[in-house]
Design an enzyme around this catalytic site. Sequence first.
Site, PDB file in Angstrom:
ATOM      1  N   GLY A   1       0.836  -1.200   0.000  1.00  0.00           N
ATOM      2  CA  GLY A   1       0.000   0.000   0.000  1.00  0.00           C
ATOM      3  C   GLY A   1       0.864   1.241   0.000  1.00  0.00           C
ATOM      4  O   GLY A   1       2.067   1.171   0.288  1.00  0.00           O
TER       5      GLY A   1
ATOM      6  N   CYS B   1       5.350  -6.109   1.482  1.00  0.00           N
ATOM      7  CA  CYS B   1       5.688  -4.675   1.539  1.00  0.00           C
ATOM      8  C   CYS B   1       5.036  -4.003   2.760  1.00  0.00           C
ATOM      9  O   CYS B   1       5.396  -4.304   3.878  1.00  0.00           O
ATOM     10  CB  CYS B   1       5.305  -3.990   0.234  1.00  0.00           C
ATOM     11  SG  CYS B   1       6.311  -4.580  -1.135  1.00  0.00           S
ATOM     12  N   TYR B   2       4.061  -3.110   2.540  1.00  0.00           N
ATOM     13  CA  TYR B   2       3.365  -2.470   3.660  1.00  0.00           C
ATOM     14  C   TYR B   2       2.804  -3.530   4.613  1.00  0.00           C
ATOM     15  O   TYR B   2       2.836  -3.369   5.835  1.00  0.00           O
ATOM     16  CB  TYR B   2       2.238  -1.583   3.133  1.00  0.00           C
ATOM     17  CG  TYR B   2       1.387  -0.944   4.220  1.00  0.00           C
ATOM     18  CD1 TYR B   2       1.811   0.209   4.875  1.00  0.00           C
ATOM     19  CD2 TYR B   2       0.162  -1.503   4.588  1.00  0.00           C
ATOM     20  CE1 TYR B   2       1.036   0.797   5.868  1.00  0.00           C
ATOM     21  CE2 TYR B   2      -0.619  -0.930   5.580  1.00  0.00           C
ATOM     22  CZ  TYR B   2      -0.183   0.224   6.227  1.00  0.00           C
ATOM     23  OH  TYR B   2      -0.949   0.793   7.217  1.00  0.00           O
TER      24      TYR B   2
ATOM     25  N   HIS C   1       7.574  -7.241  -4.131  1.00  0.00           N
ATOM     26  CA  HIS C   1       6.329  -7.722  -4.749  1.00  0.00           C
ATOM     27  C   HIS C   1       6.598  -9.010  -5.530  1.00  0.00           C
ATOM     28  O   HIS C   1       7.085  -8.964  -6.660  1.00  0.00           O
ATOM     29  CB  HIS C   1       5.767  -6.663  -5.704  1.00  0.00           C
ATOM     30  CG  HIS C   1       5.179  -5.478  -5.005  1.00  0.00           C
ATOM     31  ND1 HIS C   1       3.909  -5.492  -4.479  1.00  0.00           N
ATOM     32  CD2 HIS C   1       5.697  -4.264  -4.726  1.00  0.00           C
ATOM     33  CE1 HIS C   1       3.664  -4.317  -3.909  1.00  0.00           C
ATOM     34  NE2 HIS C   1       4.729  -3.551  -4.041  1.00  0.00           N
TER      35      HIS C   1
ATOM     36  N   GLU D   1       4.399 -10.862  -6.882  1.00  0.00           N
ATOM     37  CA  GLU D   1       3.324 -11.085  -7.856  1.00  0.00           C
ATOM     38  C   GLU D   1       3.577 -10.453  -9.217  1.00  0.00           C
ATOM     39  O   GLU D   1       2.904 -10.792 -10.197  1.00  0.00           O
ATOM     40  CB  GLU D   1       1.986 -10.580  -7.290  1.00  0.00           C
ATOM     41  CG  GLU D   1       1.859  -9.067  -7.166  1.00  0.00           C
ATOM     42  CD  GLU D   1       2.458  -8.474  -5.894  1.00  0.00           C
ATOM     43  OE1 GLU D   1       2.143  -7.320  -5.565  1.00  0.00           O
ATOM     44  OE2 GLU D   1       3.249  -9.176  -5.225  1.00  0.00           O
TER      45      GLU D   1
ATOM     46  N   SER E   1     -25.043  -7.407 -24.529  1.00  0.00           N
ATOM     47  CA  SER E   1     -24.350  -6.347 -25.264  1.00  0.00           C
ATOM     48  C   SER E   1     -23.666  -6.883 -26.506  1.00  0.00           C
ATOM     49  O   SER E   1     -23.283  -6.119 -27.386  1.00  0.00           O
ATOM     50  CB  SER E   1     -23.296  -5.693 -24.359  1.00  0.00           C
ATOM     51  OG  SER E   1     -22.264  -6.636 -24.092  1.00  0.00           O
ATOM     52  N   GLY E   2     -23.494  -8.215 -26.558  1.00  0.00           N
ATOM     53  CA  GLY E   2     -22.730  -8.802 -27.655  1.00  0.00           C
ATOM     54  C   GLY E   2     -21.283  -9.025 -27.277  1.00  0.00           C
ATOM     55  O   GLY E   2     -20.495  -9.548 -28.058  1.00  0.00           O
TER      56      GLY E   2
ATOM     57  N   VAL F   1     -18.234 -10.500 -24.414  1.00  0.00           N
ATOM     58  CA  VAL F   1     -17.951 -11.775 -23.757  1.00  0.00           C
ATOM     59  C   VAL F   1     -18.730 -11.915 -22.447  1.00  0.00           C
ATOM     60  O   VAL F   1     -19.377 -12.932 -22.195  1.00  0.00           O
ATOM     61  CB  VAL F   1     -16.431 -11.904 -23.464  1.00  0.00           C
ATOM     62  CG1 VAL F   1     -16.127 -13.179 -22.696  1.00  0.00           C
ATOM     63  CG2 VAL F   1     -15.639 -11.872 -24.751  1.00  0.00           C
ATOM     64  N   ASP F   2     -18.694 -10.862 -21.622  1.00  0.00           N
ATOM     65  CA  ASP F   2     -19.225 -10.974 -20.260  1.00  0.00           C
ATOM     66  C   ASP F   2     -20.723 -11.255 -20.244  1.00  0.00           C
ATOM     67  O   ASP F   2     -21.188 -12.205 -19.603  1.00  0.00           O
ATOM     68  CB  ASP F   2     -18.923  -9.694 -19.467  1.00  0.00           C
ATOM     69  CG  ASP F   2     -17.458  -9.294 -19.559  1.00  0.00           C
ATOM     70  OD1 ASP F   2     -16.629 -10.179 -19.837  1.00  0.00           O
ATOM     71  OD2 ASP F   2     -17.145  -8.109 -19.377  1.00  0.00           O
ATOM     72  N   SER F   3     -21.490 -10.427 -20.942  1.00  0.00           N
ATOM     73  CA  SER F   3     -22.946 -10.608 -20.906  1.00  0.00           C
ATOM     74  C   SER F   3     -23.358 -11.897 -21.615  1.00  0.00           C
ATOM     75  O   SER F   3     -24.325 -12.555 -21.218  1.00  0.00           O
ATOM     76  CB  SER F   3     -23.653  -9.399 -21.536  1.00  0.00           C
ATOM     77  OG  SER F   3     -23.330  -9.265 -22.895  1.00  0.00           O
ATOM     78  N   THR F   4     -22.602 -12.282 -22.647  1.00  0.00           N
ATOM     79  CA  THR F   4     -22.931 -13.513 -23.375  1.00  0.00           C
ATOM     80  C   THR F   4     -22.727 -14.745 -22.500  1.00  0.00           C
ATOM     81  O   THR F   4     -23.572 -15.637 -22.459  1.00  0.00           O
ATOM     82  CB  THR F   4     -22.063 -13.621 -24.654  1.00  0.00           C
ATOM     83  OG1 THR F   4     -22.298 -12.472 -25.463  1.00  0.00           O
ATOM     84  CG2 THR F   4     -22.397 -14.873 -25.436  1.00  0.00           C
TER      85      THR F   4
ATOM     86  N   LYS G   1     -11.442 -11.595 -16.408  1.00  0.00           N
ATOM     87  CA  LYS G   1     -11.830 -11.794 -17.801  1.00  0.00           C
ATOM     88  C   LYS G   1     -11.349 -13.138 -18.351  1.00  0.00           C
ATOM     89  O   LYS G   1     -12.102 -13.844 -19.024  1.00  0.00           O
ATOM     90  CB  LYS G   1     -11.290 -10.648 -18.659  1.00  0.00           C
ATOM     91  CG  LYS G   1     -11.592 -10.753 -20.138  1.00  0.00           C
ATOM     92  CD  LYS G   1     -13.045 -10.478 -20.468  1.00  0.00           C
ATOM     93  CE  LYS G   1     -13.301  -9.001 -20.562  1.00  0.00           C
ATOM     94  NZ  LYS G   1     -14.664  -8.698 -21.053  1.00  0.00           N
TER      95      LYS G   1
END
Length: 544
Positions: free
Chosen positions: A69, A100-101, A190, A192, A245-246, A248-251, A399
């Site tokens: 942070g 870290c923090y 870090h 990651e 919406s067409g 990826v997510d909504s489909t 995603k």
Amino acid sequence: MGSASASSLPTSAGAGENLVLILDYGSQYTHLITRRVRQLGVLSLCVSGTAPLSSLAELRPRAVILSGGPHSVHAPGAPSFPEGFLDFAADAGAHVLGVCYGMQLLVQSLGGAVEAGERQEYGDMEVEVTTPSSALYGEGEAGKRQTVWMSHGDEVVRLPQGFEVVSRSVQGAIAAIEHQEKRYYGLQYHPEVTHSPQGMETLRRFLFDVCGIKADWKMQDVLDEEIKTIQSMVGPDEHVICALSGGVDSTVAATLVHNAIGDRLHCVFVDNGLLRYKEKERVMSTFDSDLHLPVTCIDASEQFLSNLKGVKDPEKKRKIIGREFIAVFDEFAQMLEKKIGKRPEYLVQGTLYPDVIESCPPPGSGRTHSHTIKSHHNVGGLPEGMKLKLIEPLKLLFKDEVRKLGSILNVPESFLKRHPFPGPGLAVRVLGDVTEGNALEVLRQVDEIFVQAIKDAGLYDTIWQAFAVFLPVQTVGVQGDQRTHSNAVALRAITSEDGMTADWYYFERQFLVDVVKKICNNVRGVNRVCQDITSKPPATVEWE
């Protein structure tokens, strides 16, 4: 960055013996820790570092990672874990890793000392393992060095009782600590980020060798759990609307809900006047031929654009679009009620985990509301008086995880590979008033030329997102031996893993030459093309 509150997490999030909780203290990399743990096959959830102890205890984590942070542990109001957290972790047998923090917070809370460093360490740095046997690095690593990503001004100068230093930076700063008996661990860097090449190995060792966690988190389990959750939430006679919406997510969200409740799902595609070139025709054709989803198309372009007329502020535009979407859905629900004799109770949205994270307040900010990056139409832009209850089956997923889920659900590959498109559509790509002049039409043509050129060059799947932006400026040019005063547009293409951090894509010179020539020769009213070469951070993906 913000984080979802622990209390808002559903029980289906996967509380139990193999859950890792990330307590967020505001680092721009916190979401990356969450992703890296998941990439190792372990469910991880990012929650506020100041969440109530009771909500953390309910999730029963096997390990807790305290994030980095921007704060100093000495600063007034610096965020800390809830009172009683260390006792809870000890009683629950949970391992605690401070990054870290997070490491400095752990050290200070246990009686050690943290001071402003004589030499602040930022960027690539070498650390050297100082002990022949450690939990974080393994056996026989003493004297070996690795490159890591440092980002700290304060440093640990005295360890609490029972801790051991297991690595130091080449400048002598403590880089990693352990108290194996108490299950406390700390990294001053870090692990990651990709700038720490061996960081994933350190995380892997911590999760599997130190904590004894099993890599048992799979997308098929997520799918099964979500279907059960939806079936228990939606009564046997209740109906659901899904806004498609067409993208990826909504489909994927629609296909998942359709699997759960069948024909009680009613999909609606709204033409809000802010769609890309021929988007409505292309999307409706695919819904019908590939997905076999029953979709009603509503043309509400006049409604949206008339409400957006004269509005220049990006947040106001997003709020108006969110409000009008809900108005359209409410109207659609009333129409359905007449048709099926029952009013739909729920609205499905393809909200993702980054949407949730970005729309929540950062810990230690001193604000009850986020210093918002932007109001996602899926999260912050919905009106309070919404009559539909939300179903958000993807809200704990990134995603790439949604794409894996879609693959299991047999969503066509062409849909899963589509670049993300913002909920507010071209409203956030026309800077200022979207209704001014022919800005939307110009933008559609420029965007189509740019994206098609990317596809023709075989680059589409390499790039996370590519689009054009209409700039609210006119520039002087020379076209056909005449002086012009026309519009400027910008092209943006980025690479990313999840949209939360991104790098701009480097095109070959000839590609750009050809695209710019095609745009200026074919789109009336454009005489200047710029390329956006800003990463995220400091910029966001979209311009508004």
